[in-house]
Design an enzyme around this catalytic site. Structure first.
Site, PDB file in Angstrom:
ATOM      1  N   SER A  12       0.844  -1.216   0.000  1.00  0.00           N
ATOM      2  CA  SER A  12       0.000   0.000   0.000  1.00  0.00           C
ATOM      3  C   SER A  12       0.871   1.254   0.000  1.00  0.00           C
ATOM      4  CB  SER A  12      -0.955  -0.008   1.198  1.00  0.00           C
ATOM      5  OG  SER A  12      -0.230   0.112   2.404  1.00  0.00           O
ATOM      6  N   ASN A  13       2.061   1.183   0.583  1.00  0.00           N
ATOM      7  CA  ASN A  13       2.970   2.332   0.545  1.00  0.00           C
ATOM      8  C   ASN A  13       3.600   2.474  -0.838  1.00  0.00           C
ATOM      9  OD1 ASN A  13       3.255   3.684   3.332  1.00  0.00           O
ATOM     10  ND2 ASN A  13       3.119   1.490   3.746  1.00  0.00           N
ATOM     11  N   HIS A 106      13.106  -7.261   5.853  1.00  0.00           N
ATOM     12  CA  HIS A 106      14.358  -8.033   5.824  1.00  0.00           C
ATOM     13  C   HIS A 106      15.443  -7.075   6.271  1.00  0.00           C
ATOM     14  CE1 HIS A 106      17.559 -10.612   4.047  1.00  0.00           C
ATOM     15  NE2 HIS A 106      18.120  -9.458   3.787  1.00  0.00           N
ATOM     16  N   ILE A 107      16.154  -7.434   7.317  1.00  0.00           N
ATOM     17  CA  ILE A 107      17.192  -6.531   7.820  1.00  0.00           C
ATOM     18  C   ILE A 107      18.333  -6.428   6.810  1.00  0.00           C
ATOM     19  CG2 ILE A 107      18.947  -6.240   9.616  1.00  0.00           C
ATOM     20  CD1 ILE A 107      16.933  -7.536  11.568  1.00  0.00           C
ATOM     21  N   ASN A 125      13.792   4.275   4.786  1.00  0.00           N
ATOM     22  CA  ASN A 125      12.892   3.223   5.258  1.00  0.00           C
ATOM     23  C   ASN A 125      11.707   3.824   6.002  1.00  0.00           C
ATOM     24  OD1 ASN A 125      12.085   0.475   6.041  1.00  0.00           O
ATOM     25  ND2 ASN A 125      12.761   1.040   8.102  1.00  0.00           N
ATOM     26  N   HIS A 127       9.127   3.279   8.954  1.00  0.00           N
ATOM     27  CA  HIS A 127       8.936   2.461  10.153  1.00  0.00           C
ATOM     28  C   HIS A 127       7.770   3.039  10.955  1.00  0.00           C
ATOM     29  CE1 HIS A 127       9.774  -0.364  13.275  1.00  0.00           C
ATOM     30  NE2 HIS A 127       9.922   0.585  14.172  1.00  0.00           N
ATOM     31  N   ASP A 167      16.264   0.284  12.143  1.00  0.00           N
ATOM     32  CA  ASP A 167      15.301   1.381  12.396  1.00  0.00           C
ATOM     33  C   ASP A 167      15.916   2.507  13.222  1.00  0.00           C
ATOM     34  OD1 ASP A 167      12.750  -1.125  12.779  1.00  0.00           O
ATOM     35  OD2 ASP A 167      13.347   0.010  10.999  1.00  0.00           O
TER      36      ASP A 167
END
Ligand code: GRF
Length: 219
Positions: A12-13, A106-107, A125, A127, A167
């Site tokens: 959706s983003n 996935h880091i 990113n 978050h 993050d």
């Protein structure tokens, strides 16, 4: 400007970015979408965009198969997976100016981040929490629980620069979301995703502005 978007799920983003580019709200086009999950609906969204956006499913399974299922083997598989992901992106034509992680679960290790940052490509990113709070998975649910059990009054969403620590990169833009009494988790998720869709466009816009300024300063 060229964007590569990394996804793992609904997308959706990604859709918010597709729509913003189509509406001329971002001086950019999404030239590639990469998912670490084959079933990610976001891959459909990319295929349905006009023009369709090329996609890649970057599959971890072949990497795991090449190594024993030990901690060392798993780490080696991730190293190769991440290194190949960076090569895949740096070999794209055109190469992206910014990589946007939009629901990417996935880091990203230094095996990915080092070659990418050496090539001058920025990674940002989304978050669904405020800086320094609820890092890692399940952030929305953890905030919701803290609202009910610890009297937390607000959570939020941020777009941040990606660094090796999860993050934890500098925030580019944040937005607070008040927690409501008796609200279900689903209702909070709904409100937070709505905030995400606006913030991912704004965070990308600000990042592209910085890229532009950086280029102007050099020329
Ligand atoms: C975000 O809250 C993300 O952190 C989580 O799911 C949401 C993104 O969803 N993984 P989508 O794939 O962009 O719809």
């Amino acid at each position: 400007y060229n964007l590569t978007v990394l996804i793992s799920g609904n997308g959706s983003n990604l859709q918010a970015l597709i729509d913003a580019c189509a509406a001329g709200k971002l001086p950019a086009r999404i030239t590639h979408v990469i998912s670490n999950r084959k079933a990610a609906y976001g891959l459909e969204r990319a295929a349905k965009a006009s023009p369709p956006i090329p996609t890649t499913y970057h599959n971890l399974v072949p990497y795991k198969k090449k190594h024993p299922a030990t901690p060392e083997g798993t780490a080696a598989a991730r190293t190769e997976y991440d290194a190949d992901l960076s090569k895949l992106i740096l070999d794209l034509e055109p190469r992206p100016d910014v990589i946007v992680c939009a629901g990417w679960m996935h880091i990203l290790t230094p095996d990915f981040l080092n070659p990418i940052s050496s090539a001058g490509v920025k990674v940002i990113n989304l978050h669904p929490a405020l800086p320094g709070e609820f890092a890692g998975a399940g952030a929305i649910e953890r905030a919701w629980k803290a609202g009910r059990e610890e009297g937390l009054t607000r959570t939020g969403v941020m777009i941040h620069e990606v660094i090796a620590e999860v993050d934890a990169g500098d925030a580019i833009v944040t937005e607070e979301v008040a927690l409501r009494e008796e609200e279900t988790l689903e209702e909070l998720e709904e409100r937070i995703h709505g905030v995400e869709h606006g913030l991912i466009v704004e965070g990308t816009r600000r990042t592209l502005e910085k890229v532009g300024k950086g280029r102007a300063a050099k020329s």
